[in-house]
Design an enzyme around this catalytic site. Structure first.
Site, PDB file in Angstrom:
ATOM      1  CG  ASP A  10      -1.631   1.230   1.517  1.00 43.09           C
ATOM      2  OD1 ASP A  10      -2.256   1.754   0.575  1.00 43.09           O
ATOM      3  OD2 ASP A  10      -1.599   1.707   2.666  1.00 43.09           O
ATOM      4  CG  ASP A  12      -1.714   7.541   0.789  1.00 48.22           C
ATOM      5  OD1 ASP A  12      -0.755   7.499   0.002  1.00 48.22           O
ATOM      6  OD2 ASP A  12      -2.714   8.261   0.602  1.00 48.22           O
ATOM      7  CD  GLU A  19      -3.824   7.713   4.754  1.00 47.41           C
ATOM      8  OE1 GLU A  19      -4.450   7.789   3.671  1.00 47.41           O
ATOM      9  OE2 GLU A  19      -3.478   6.628   5.260  1.00 47.41           O
ATOM     10  NE  ARG A  55     -11.299   9.341   1.718  1.00 49.12           N
ATOM     11  CZ  ARG A  55     -10.417   8.361   1.684  1.00 49.12           C
ATOM     12  NH1 ARG A  55      -9.278   8.476   2.334  1.00 49.12           N
ATOM     13  NH2 ARG A  55     -10.656   7.262   0.999  1.00 49.12           N
ATOM     14  CB  SER A  98      -1.724   4.169  -3.969  1.00 49.92           C
ATOM     15  OG  SER A  98      -2.170   5.220  -3.144  1.00 49.92           O
ATOM     16  N   GLY A  99      -4.802   3.540  -2.976  1.00 51.72           N
ATOM     17  CA  GLY A  99      -6.091   4.211  -3.030  1.00 51.72           C
ATOM     18  C   GLY A  99      -5.916   5.708  -3.118  1.00 51.72           C
ATOM     19  CE  LYS A 143      -4.904  -0.161  -1.944  1.00 48.31           C
ATOM     20  NZ  LYS A 143      -4.322   0.190  -0.652  1.00 48.31           N
ATOM     21  CG  ASP A 166      -2.438   1.587   6.602  1.00 45.29           C
ATOM     22  OD1 ASP A 166      -3.002   2.504   7.215  1.00 45.29           O
ATOM     23  OD2 ASP A 166      -2.403   1.531   5.359  1.00 45.29           O
ATOM     24  CG  ASN A 169      -7.856   0.393   1.299  1.00 46.83           C
ATOM     25  OD1 ASN A 169      -7.308   0.433   2.403  1.00 46.83           O
ATOM     26  ND2 ASN A 169      -7.503   1.195   0.311  1.00 46.83           N
TER      27      ASN A 169
END
Length: 212
Positions: A10, A12, A19, A55, A98-99, A143, A166, A169
């Protein structure tokens, strides 16, 4: 003989300490609102795609110069360069999925020497963010799909893969990998990870020798 590994992280709060959406939101004046939504999403309390849209909408009207500002504030997680070097020394590959956003991940990938990377992309019109993303949303399923795709492209069996993350997701890709590693992980991830580590990604290096 240990196979050449694939390690997928991942971004962030894993590859980096920050983030990125919060760094962008700080410039837009919406950091507190965004941070609360991010925390709930990473704990698995919100649908990721919905939380992402909520967001990103707060960034509407922000100048695209915010990308360089955000990248300038990114802090690498301790041990990330050492982990990447260890994987490459074994003839393996490193990917980050990455999201977050390509606009910050692209220069980061170049800096770290990543083999693969994938993220969401923010829509920009006339030099300003529209508050929307373009293209597929990189959620939990995406992912996991990226890990499978990169393993196949590299000729690396899933038995020689590690996924590190972490948040909620990250659980699907951790489930696909031979070893799922929680890094400074939320409780829902700690409960399901094969291994949990904190504060130093170099602690994952010994796991490379457990792959078959």
């Amino acid at each position: 003989m240990t196979l050449s590994p694939l390690v997928v992280l991942d971004c962030d709060s894993t590859t980096i300490q920050d983030e990125v959406i919060e760094l962008l939101a700080e410039a837009a004046g919406s950091r507190d609102q965004v941070a609360e939504v991010t925390e709930r999403a990473m704990r698995g309390e919100l649908d990721f795609a919905e939380s992402l849209a909520e967001r990103v909408s707060t960034l509407q009207g922000t100048a695209e110069t915010v990308f360089a500002q955000a990248y300038g504030r990114v802090r690498l997680s301790p041990g990330i360069r050492e982990l990447i070097a260890a994987v490459h020394e074994r003839g393996g590959k490193v990917g980050v999925v990455s999201g977050g956003f390509h606009e910050v991940l692209d220069p980061l990938a170049e800096d770290l020497g990543l083999d693969f990377w994938r993220a969401n992309r923010l829509e920009v019109i006339d030099g300003h963010l529209t508050g929307r993303t373009v293209g597929p949303v990189i959620d939990a399923a995406a992912k996991a799909a990226a890990l499978r795709e990169w393993a196949e492209a590299s000729g690396i069996p899933l038995t020689a893969t590690i996924a590190i993350g972490d948040g909620a997701n990250d659980l699907e890709m951790m489930g696909v990998a031979a070893i799922g590693v929680g890094y400074n992980a939320k409780p829902v991830v700690q409960d399901r990870a094969d291994v949990s580590i904190t504060d130093d990604l170099a602690l994952a290096i010994p796991l490379l020798d457990r792959l078959a």
